[in-house]
Motif scaffolding. Sequence first.
Motif, PDB file in Angstrom:
ATOM      1  N   ALA A  25       0.836  -1.208   0.000  1.00 13.37           N
ATOM      2  CA  ALA A  25       0.000   0.000   0.000  1.00 13.37           C
ATOM      3  C   ALA A  25       0.869   1.256   0.000  1.00 13.37           C
ATOM      4  CB  ALA A  25      -0.928  -0.010   1.216  1.00 13.37           C
ATOM      5  N   GLN A  26       1.920   1.251   0.817  1.00 11.53           N
ATOM      6  CA  GLN A  26       2.821   2.402   0.868  1.00 11.53           C
ATOM      7  C   GLN A  26       3.528   2.608  -0.463  1.00 11.53           C
ATOM      8  OE1 GLN A  26       3.298   4.613   3.593  1.00 11.53           O
ATOM      9  NE2 GLN A  26       4.242   5.738   1.898  1.00 11.53           N
ATOM     10  N   THR A  27       3.913   1.516  -1.084  1.00 14.76           N
ATOM     11  CA  THR A  27       4.566   1.587  -2.398  1.00 14.76           C
ATOM     12  C   THR A  27       3.642   2.240  -3.426  1.00 14.76           C
ATOM     13  OG1 THR A  27       5.940  -0.367  -1.995  1.00 14.76           O
ATOM     14  CG2 THR A  27       5.519   0.203  -4.279  1.00 14.76           C
ATOM     15  N   ALA A  28       2.369   1.844  -3.422  1.00 17.15           N
ATOM     16  CA  ALA A  28       1.408   2.402  -4.372  1.00 17.15           C
ATOM     17  C   ALA A  28       1.170   3.887  -4.109  1.00 17.15           C
ATOM     18  CB  ALA A  28       0.092   1.630  -4.301  1.00 17.15           C
ATOM     19  N   GLU A  29       1.075   4.260  -2.832  1.00 19.05           N
ATOM     20  CA  GLU A  29       0.885   5.681  -2.485  1.00 19.05           C
ATOM     21  C   GLU A  29       2.067   6.516  -2.980  1.00 19.05           C
ATOM     22  OE1 GLU A  29      -1.673   7.078  -1.174  1.00 19.05           O
ATOM     23  OE2 GLU A  29      -2.802   5.612   0.011  1.00 19.05           O
ATOM     24  N   ASN A  30       3.261   6.043  -2.739  1.00 19.03           N
ATOM     25  CA  ASN A  30       4.457   6.782  -3.170  1.00 19.03           C
ATOM     26  C   ASN A  30       4.560   6.834  -4.695  1.00 19.03           C
ATOM     27  OD1 ASN A  30       5.135   7.257  -0.526  1.00 19.03           O
ATOM     28  ND2 ASN A  30       6.711   5.687  -0.420  1.00 19.03           N
ATOM     29  N   PHE A  31       4.165   5.752  -5.343  1.00 19.24           N
ATOM     30  CA  PHE A  31       4.157   5.719  -6.811  1.00 19.24           C
ATOM     31  C   PHE A  31       3.243   6.812  -7.354  1.00 19.24           C
ATOM     32  CE2 PHE A  31       2.138   4.200 -10.733  1.00 19.24           C
ATOM     33  CZ  PHE A  31       3.240   3.932 -11.529  1.00 19.24           C
ATOM     34  N   ASN A  32       2.047   6.938  -6.769  1.00 21.70           N
ATOM     35  CA  ASN A  32       1.112   7.986  -7.192  1.00 21.70           C
ATOM     36  C   ASN A  32       1.723   9.380  -7.026  1.00 21.70           C
ATOM     37  OD1 ASN A  32      -0.818   6.139  -7.882  1.00 21.70           O
ATOM     38  ND2 ASN A  32      -2.211   6.592  -6.188  1.00 21.70           N
ATOM     39  N   THR A  33       2.427   9.563  -5.906  1.00 22.94           N
ATOM     40  CA  THR A  33       3.052  10.861  -5.647  1.00 22.94           C
ATOM     41  C   THR A  33       4.124  11.170  -6.679  1.00 22.94           C
ATOM     42  OG1 THR A  33       2.646  10.597  -3.266  1.00 22.94           O
ATOM     43  CG2 THR A  33       4.257  12.250  -3.922  1.00 22.94           C
ATOM     44  N   TYR A  34       4.964  10.170  -6.967  1.00 19.90           N
ATOM     45  CA  TYR A  34       5.999  10.358  -7.990  1.00 19.90           C
ATOM     46  C   TYR A  34       5.375  10.780  -9.326  1.00 19.90           C
ATOM     47  CZ  TYR A  34      10.253   8.583  -5.678  1.00 19.90           C
ATOM     48  OH  TYR A  34      11.357   8.425  -4.867  1.00 19.90           O
ATOM     49  N   LEU A  35       4.332  10.067  -9.752  1.00 18.15           N
ATOM     50  CA  LEU A  35       3.773  10.309 -11.072  1.00 18.15           C
ATOM     51  C   LEU A  35       2.889  11.546 -11.140  1.00 18.15           C
ATOM     52  CD1 LEU A  35       4.993   7.532 -11.629  1.00 18.15           C
ATOM     53  CD2 LEU A  35       2.997   7.029 -13.017  1.00 18.15           C
ATOM     54  N   SER A  36       2.494  12.076  -9.976  1.00 22.31           N
ATOM     55  CA  SER A  36       1.664  13.283  -9.979  1.00 22.31           C
ATOM     56  C   SER A  36       2.425  14.482 -10.535  1.00 22.31           C
ATOM     57  CB  SER A  36       1.170  13.586  -8.556  1.00 22.31           C
ATOM     58  OG  SER A  36       2.271  13.922  -7.709  1.00 22.31           O
ATOM     59  N   HIS A  37       3.737  14.382 -10.586  1.00 21.16           N
ATOM     60  CA  HIS A  37       4.562  15.477 -11.095  1.00 21.16           C
ATOM     61  C   HIS A  37       5.114  15.162 -12.486  1.00 21.16           C
ATOM     62  CE1 HIS A  37       4.278  16.543  -6.886  1.00 21.16           C
ATOM     63  NE2 HIS A  37       4.791  17.727  -7.162  1.00 21.16           N
ATOM     64  N   THR A  38       4.460  14.250 -13.184  1.00 18.65           N
ATOM     65  CA  THR A  38       4.837  13.941 -14.566  1.00 18.65           C
ATOM     66  C   THR A  38       3.620  14.156 -15.462  1.00 18.65           C
ATOM     67  OG1 THR A  38       4.185  11.600 -14.547  1.00 18.65           O
ATOM     68  CG2 THR A  38       6.372  12.143 -13.657  1.00 18.65           C
ATOM     69  N   GLN A  39       3.829  13.993 -16.757  1.00 20.21           N
ATOM     70  CA  GLN A  39       2.726  14.147 -17.705  1.00 20.21           C
ATOM     71  C   GLN A  39       2.150  12.788 -18.114  1.00 20.21           C
ATOM     72  OE1 GLN A  39       4.882  16.174 -20.862  1.00 20.21           O
ATOM     73  NE2 GLN A  39       5.114  14.247 -22.020  1.00 20.21           N
ATOM     74  N   VAL A  40       2.372  11.768 -17.313  1.00 25.39           N
ATOM     75  CA  VAL A  40       1.943  10.406 -17.640  1.00 25.39           C
ATOM     76  C   VAL A  40       0.443  10.355 -17.935  1.00 25.39           C
ATOM     77  CG1 VAL A  40       1.526   9.745 -15.225  1.00 25.39           C
ATOM     78  CG2 VAL A  40       2.075   7.987 -16.921  1.00 25.39           C
ATOM     79  N   LYS A  41       0.095   9.610 -18.979  1.00 27.23           N
ATOM     80  CA  LYS A  41      -1.311   9.475 -19.363  1.00 27.23           C
ATOM     81  C   LYS A  41      -1.905   8.154 -18.880  1.00 27.23           C
ATOM     82  CE  LYS A  41      -0.608  12.146 -23.637  1.00 27.23           C
ATOM     83  NZ  LYS A  41       0.863  12.289 -23.478  1.00 27.23           N
ATOM     84  N   GLN A  42      -1.116   7.075 -18.936  1.00 28.48           N
ATOM     85  CA  GLN A  42      -1.647   5.753 -18.606  1.00 28.48           C
ATOM     86  C   GLN A  42      -0.698   4.993 -17.697  1.00 28.48           C
ATOM     87  OE1 GLN A  42      -1.555   2.888 -21.803  1.00 28.48           O
ATOM     88  NE2 GLN A  42      -3.247   1.661 -20.992  1.00 28.48           N
TER      89      GLN A  42
END
Length: 478
Positions: A89-106
């Motif tokens: 769960a912590q890994t997924a939360e941190n992953f979301n945080t990392y990608l929130s500062h990118t332009q990732v679409k999918q």
Amino acid sequence: MKILLTGANGYIGMRLLPQLLEMGHEVVCTVRDETRFSIDKEIRAQIQVLEIDFLKEVDLSIIPKDIDAAYFLIHSMSSSVQDFDALEAQTAENFNTYLSHTQVKQVIYLSGIVNEENLSKHLRSRKNVEQILYKGNFQLTVLRAGIIVGSGSSSFEIIRDLCEKLPVMITPKWVLTKTQPIAIRDILTFLTGVLGNEKTYNDSFDIAGPDVLTYKQMLEQYAEARGFKNYIITVPIMTPKLSSYWLYFVTSTSYKLALNLVDSMKIEVIAKDKRLQELLHIKPHTYKEAIALAFKKIEQNLVVSSWKDSMVSGRFKKNLGKYIQVPKYGVLKDEKKIRVDDPEQVLRNIWKIGGETGWYYGNWLWKIRGIIDKFSGGVGLRRGRTHPDKIFAGDSLDFWRVLLADKKAKRLLLFAEMKLPGEAWLEFKIDEHNILHQTATFRPRGLKGRLYWYSIIPFHFFIFGGMIRNIAKAKPSP
């Protein structure tokens, strides 16, 4: 596309990476320890590698902002019995945080089939991770897979160990649980097929092969495919703990992984829809076809990745880079050297050590040491090696872990993952004068460690002496 591939040195990631490159994508790989990213130099030159531990504090400067898509292939089931769900769960939360500062679409997440009301802890964790990822600032595609069958997969290797070693099995009742296995080749086809496909955005799909089988039928069909008969007797008295010990001692799996697998094997894992299969026009392979494909890779020595090379298959979860400098002080050593006539052939001999080749002298003694290690809670010798003549830093090699494999420098350095009262290194090096140096280094832990070392000095004299002599021969000894 510019793609972020997490878990790039895992079983799936190692197989997905070359396919993404062949499709012309730019790939950024994330690994916790770059030193154990076992890839060829040709592939390494085509990618960017980032060291990221998604359990640690987020550093938003690490991941490039121009990421178009990402694969989430991280899980912690094998590393813990008690709290792997919290870690995931912590890994997924941190992953979301990392990608929130990118332009990732999918983002594409490979999960497990979760159609039952009463799920195992492992499957509940996968479902929870899925729910966390849906909160991310991207379009999520979830592929829910059944048991993966392929050369080097944990499920396949466990089935292989059980069938090849036990012609008669007394099994727990969970072998009657139904499941729907899928070939690793189909997993990769689905993973690449949904990439950039807007029809798969913000949706979850079951993916599985065409066969619904019990674990008992999987064992029987494996034996049939391999041309022999096995006999399976099912008893209701084996508790989950006893079942886990049974898997641990008979197969190459770790005890933690065995315990979590047994917990999951009580739950039916059956797909309930074929939407993605129809959307992508994919016809999955049968279970027997998956077995045949796996052995085709094994027989051609083309196994790309194995779960055994994961750090969770061994005892040490830390960054092994800290062990690459062999200590000089406070250690005990066994040093042997011999002149060699054909250094290139000797180097090939060194690169074949362990696994099916064995240890060049007293293999039966090494096997006994492996049995002792297994019964004391270690990894034993059953992991073998992934490639017969290739070695990469980070690979498992029986009960050793490869720290350094440098053919140009003619040096191989191994670190012991067996249960020991201390830390041990085994090094092979050919110098500029064609002298082969074989050095066993042991850093004892207290008096017990020193007593252990001195008690095995007679064995070192015969085993290590015979080993270096046989390695130095122009051809490996039979």
